[in-house]
Design an enzyme around this catalytic site. Structure first.
Site, mmCIF file in Angstrom:
data_model
loop_
_atom_site.group_PDB
_atom_site.id
_atom_site.type_symbol
_atom_site.label_atom_id
_atom_site.label_comp_id
_atom_site.label_asym_id
_atom_site.label_seq_id
_atom_site.Cartn_x
_atom_site.Cartn_y
_atom_site.Cartn_z
ATOM 1 N N PRO A 12 -4.228 8.720 8.050
ATOM 2 C CA PRO A 12 -3.114 9.577 7.634
ATOM 3 C C PRO A 12 -3.454 10.587 6.527
ATOM 4 O O PRO A 12 -4.225 10.273 5.610
ATOM 5 C CB PRO A 12 -2.059 8.586 7.142
ATOM 6 C CG PRO A 12 -2.785 7.314 6.913
ATOM 7 C CD PRO A 12 -3.927 7.295 7.876
ATOM 8 N N ASN A 13 -2.864 11.734 6.682
ATOM 9 C CA ASN A 13 -2.935 12.845 5.717
ATOM 10 C C ASN A 13 -4.272 13.590 5.716
ATOM 11 O O ASN A 13 -4.404 14.613 5.041
ATOM 12 C CB ASN A 13 -2.585 12.376 4.288
ATOM 13 C CG ASN A 13 -1.195 11.775 4.221
ATOM 14 O OD1 ASN A 13 -0.236 12.411 4.675
ATOM 15 N ND2 ASN A 13 -1.072 10.574 3.713
ATOM 16 N N ARG A 20 -4.985 19.679 0.682
ATOM 17 C CA ARG A 20 -4.460 18.487 0.032
ATOM 18 C C ARG A 20 -5.320 18.113 -1.185
ATOM 19 O O ARG A 20 -6.522 17.912 -1.047
ATOM 20 C CB ARG A 20 -4.491 17.346 1.055
ATOM 21 C CG ARG A 20 -4.241 15.994 0.495
ATOM 22 C CD ARG A 20 -4.678 14.915 1.485
ATOM 23 N NE ARG A 20 -4.305 13.617 0.978
ATOM 24 C CZ ARG A 20 -4.845 12.479 1.368
ATOM 25 N NH1 ARG A 20 -5.771 12.475 2.295
ATOM 26 N NH2 ARG A 20 -4.462 11.349 0.842
ATOM 27 N N TYR A 25 -10.409 16.068 -2.722
ATOM 28 C CA TYR A 25 -10.882 16.047 -1.330
ATOM 29 C C TYR A 25 -11.636 17.311 -0.905
ATOM 30 O O TYR A 25 -12.136 17.371 0.223
ATOM 31 C CB TYR A 25 -9.701 15.783 -0.386
ATOM 32 C CG TYR A 25 -8.999 14.457 -0.647
ATOM 33 C CD1 TYR A 25 -9.676 13.256 -0.469
ATOM 34 C CD2 TYR A 25 -7.683 14.410 -1.095
ATOM 35 C CE1 TYR A 25 -9.057 12.035 -0.725
ATOM 36 C CE2 TYR A 25 -7.046 13.196 -1.348
ATOM 37 C CZ TYR A 25 -7.736 12.022 -1.159
ATOM 38 O OH TYR A 25 -7.124 10.810 -1.416
ATOM 39 N N ASN A 76 -12.594 6.681 8.515
ATOM 40 C CA ASN A 76 -11.910 6.851 7.229
ATOM 41 C C ASN A 76 -10.452 6.456 7.456
ATOM 42 O O ASN A 76 -9.655 7.262 7.935
ATOM 43 C CB ASN A 76 -11.999 8.291 6.731
ATOM 44 C CG ASN A 76 -11.380 8.443 5.347
ATOM 45 O OD1 ASN A 76 -10.664 7.546 4.872
ATOM 46 N ND2 ASN A 76 -11.633 9.562 4.694
ATOM 47 N N ALA A 79 -5.128 5.967 3.641
ATOM 48 C CA ALA A 79 -4.287 5.012 2.895
ATOM 49 C C ALA A 79 -4.223 3.648 3.578
ATOM 50 O O ALA A 79 -4.015 2.625 2.911
ATOM 51 C CB ALA A 79 -2.888 5.587 2.718
ATOM 52 N N HIS A 82 -6.167 0.369 2.370
ATOM 53 C CA HIS A 82 -5.722 -0.579 1.352
ATOM 54 C C HIS A 82 -4.628 -1.524 1.846
ATOM 55 O O HIS A 82 -4.201 -2.409 1.111
ATOM 56 C CB HIS A 82 -5.238 0.200 0.119
ATOM 57 C CG HIS A 82 -6.104 1.382 -0.193
ATOM 58 N ND1 HIS A 82 -7.414 1.244 -0.587
ATOM 59 C CD2 HIS A 82 -5.882 2.728 -0.106
ATOM 60 C CE1 HIS A 82 -7.956 2.454 -0.758
ATOM 61 N NE2 HIS A 82 -7.035 3.367 -0.463
ATOM 62 N N ASP A 89 -7.914 -5.988 12.235
ATOM 63 C CA ASP A 89 -7.987 -6.871 13.406
ATOM 64 C C ASP A 89 -8.437 -6.093 14.646
ATOM 65 O O ASP A 89 -9.195 -6.606 15.464
ATOM 66 C CB ASP A 89 -6.624 -7.532 13.673
ATOM 67 C CG ASP A 89 -6.321 -8.648 12.681
ATOM 68 O OD1 ASP A 89 -7.233 -9.051 11.932
ATOM 69 O OD2 ASP A 89 -5.166 -9.111 12.645
ATOM 70 N N GLU A 100 -17.595 2.781 7.005
ATOM 71 C CA GLU A 100 -16.338 3.193 6.370
ATOM 72 C C GLU A 100 -16.657 4.368 5.441
ATOM 73 O O GLU A 100 -17.586 4.279 4.635
ATOM 74 C CB GLU A 100 -15.803 1.998 5.569
ATOM 75 C CG GLU A 100 -14.556 2.278 4.757
ATOM 76 C CD GLU A 100 -14.192 1.082 3.847
ATOM 77 O OE1 GLU A 100 -14.886 0.037 3.877
ATOM 78 O OE2 GLU A 100 -13.217 1.222 3.087
ATOM 79 N N HIS A 102 -15.124 7.294 2.689
ATOM 80 C CA HIS A 102 -14.058 7.867 1.858
ATOM 81 C C HIS A 102 -14.613 9.104 1.169
ATOM 82 O O HIS A 102 -15.714 9.064 0.617
ATOM 83 C CB HIS A 102 -13.570 6.860 0.810
ATOM 84 C CG HIS A 102 -12.999 5.635 1.444
ATOM 85 N ND1 HIS A 102 -11.781 5.631 2.069
ATOM 86 C CD2 HIS A 102 -13.520 4.393 1.599
ATOM 87 C CE1 HIS A 102 -11.555 4.442 2.574
ATOM 88 N NE2 HIS A 102 -12.596 3.662 2.310
ATOM 89 N N SER A 104 -13.230 10.654 -1.456
ATOM 90 C CA SER A 104 -13.166 10.443 -2.911
ATOM 91 C C SER A 104 -13.779 9.081 -3.251
ATOM 92 O O SER A 104 -13.999 8.256 -2.355
ATOM 93 C CB SER A 104 -11.707 10.487 -3.365
ATOM 94 O OG SER A 104 -10.991 9.395 -2.806
ATOM 95 N N ARG A 109 -10.413 5.563 -9.018
ATOM 96 C CA ARG A 109 -9.038 6.069 -9.008
ATOM 97 C C ARG A 109 -8.057 4.954 -9.385
ATOM 98 O O ARG A 109 -8.424 4.060 -10.132
ATOM 99 C CB ARG A 109 -8.756 6.664 -7.625
ATOM 100 C CG ARG A 109 -9.699 7.828 -7.292
ATOM 101 C CD ARG A 109 -9.439 8.372 -5.917
ATOM 102 N NE ARG A 109 -8.071 8.901 -5.797
ATOM 103 C CZ ARG A 109 -7.535 9.282 -4.646
ATOM 104 N NH1 ARG A 109 -8.233 9.214 -3.522
ATOM 105 N NH2 ARG A 109 -6.302 9.746 -4.622
ATOM 106 N N ARG A 113 -6.535 1.332 -5.075
ATOM 107 C CA ARG A 113 -7.441 1.962 -4.111
ATOM 108 C C ARG A 113 -8.805 1.280 -4.050
ATOM 109 O O ARG A 113 -9.573 1.487 -3.113
ATOM 110 C CB ARG A 113 -7.643 3.447 -4.445
ATOM 111 C CG ARG A 113 -6.426 4.270 -4.137
ATOM 112 C CD ARG A 113 -6.727 5.748 -4.272
ATOM 113 N NE ARG A 113 -5.520 6.464 -4.567
ATOM 114 C CZ ARG A 113 -4.680 6.937 -3.651
ATOM 115 N NH1 ARG A 113 -4.942 6.809 -2.383
ATOM 116 N NH2 ARG A 113 -3.582 7.559 -4.013
HETATM 117 C C1 DQA Z 1 -9.365 8.346 1.163
HETATM 118 C C2 DQA Z 1 -9.007 7.487 -0.061
HETATM 119 C C3 DQA Z 1 -7.677 6.782 0.156
HETATM 120 O O1 DQA Z 1 -7.356 5.984 -0.980
HETATM 121 C C4 DQA Z 1 -6.582 7.780 0.363
HETATM 122 O O2 DQA Z 1 -5.356 7.121 0.634
HETATM 123 C C5 DQA Z 1 -6.892 8.793 1.412
HETATM 124 C C6 DQA Z 1 -8.258 9.298 1.521
HETATM 125 C C7 DQA Z 1 -10.638 9.190 0.916
HETATM 126 O O3 DQA Z 1 -11.172 9.709 1.894
HETATM 127 O O4 DQA Z 1 -11.059 9.356 -0.229
HETATM 128 O O5 DQA Z 1 -6.002 9.272 2.108
HETATM 129 O O6 DQA Z 1 -9.644 7.490 2.259
#
Ligand code: DQA
Length: 151
Positions: A12-13, A20, A25, A76, A79, A82, A89, A100, A102, A104, A109, A113
Site C-alpha cells: 500500500p501507498n 509521497r 522515499y 515490499n 505498512a 508490521h 501465511d 524483503e 524497504h 526507508s 523510524r 516500524r
Molecule cells: C516501507 C516502510 C514501511 O514502514 C511503510 O509503511 C511503507 C514503506 C519502505 O519501503 O520503507 O509504506 O515499506
C-alpha cells in the site's frame, strides 16, 4: 536454460512513490522504477512481473497465483510489513524464496516500524538504501537462482 521469472510485489501507498514523503522515499516514481528494473531484467535475461496494490487480499491472491510460475519474489509489503499475518501465511504457503525490501530504514523510524512479520522468513532484508535496494535485490535474486539454491 529457461529465463527465470521474478515477481516484484509492492504494498500500500507505494503507488505514490515520487510524491509521497519525498525525504524518506525519494523522488522517483513507481513507473520510472519499474522501467529501470525491466531494463535491467532485459540485460540479465529474466522476466519481471509486477503488482502494486493497496489491498491486502489482492496481494494475497497474487502470491497464491505465483505458485509454480514464479522463481523468486522481491517484496515490499509497506505498512503490511508490521501487521499482516495473512500475507506472511500466504508467502509461507507458496514456498517461493524472497527478499524483503524497504526503501526507508525501518529501524531508524517509529518503534512500531522496526518489527516485521517477514524478516525471519525472508532470505534477507534490504532496508534504508532507497529505491536502489530493489536493484540490489534483483541482482542477488538472480545470483541465487543461478546457483539453484533455495536460500
Ligand atoms: C516501507 C516502510 C514501511 O514502514 C511503510 O509503511 C511503507 C514503506 C519502505 O519501503 O520503507 O509504506 O515499506
Amino acid at each position: 536454460m529457461k529465463n527465470k521469472n521474478i515477481l516484484l510485489l509492492n504494498g500500500p501507498n507505494l503507488n505514490l512513490l515520487g510524491t509521497r514523503e519525498v525525504k524518506l522515499y525519494g523522488s522517483m516514481s513507481l513507473k520510472k522504477l519499474i522501467k529501470i528494473l525491466k531494463c535491467k531484467c532485459k540485460i540479465l535475461k529474466c522476466n519481471l512481473f509486477h503488482l502494486q496494490s493497496n489491498s491486502e487480499s489482492k496481494l494475497i491472491d497474487c502470491l497464491h497465483q505465483s505458485k509454480e510460475k514464479i522463481d523468486y519474489i522481491i517484496f515490499n509489503p509497506a505498512a503490511f510489513t508490521h501487521t499482516s499475518i495473512a500475507l506472511r501465511d500466504a508467502i509461507l504457503a507458496i514456498n517461493i524464496p524472497f527478499i524483503e525490501v524497504h526503501i526507508s530504514n525501518i529501524h531508524s523510524r517509529e518503534k512500531f516500524r522496526s518489527k516485521s512479520k517477514f524478516s525471519d522468513i525472508a532470505n534477507g532484508t534490504i532496508s534504508g538504501l532507497g529505491v536502489e535496494g530493489y536493484i540490489i535485490a534483483l541482482k542477488i535474486a538472480l545470483k541465487r537462482l543461478q546457483k539453484n539454491r533455495k536460500n
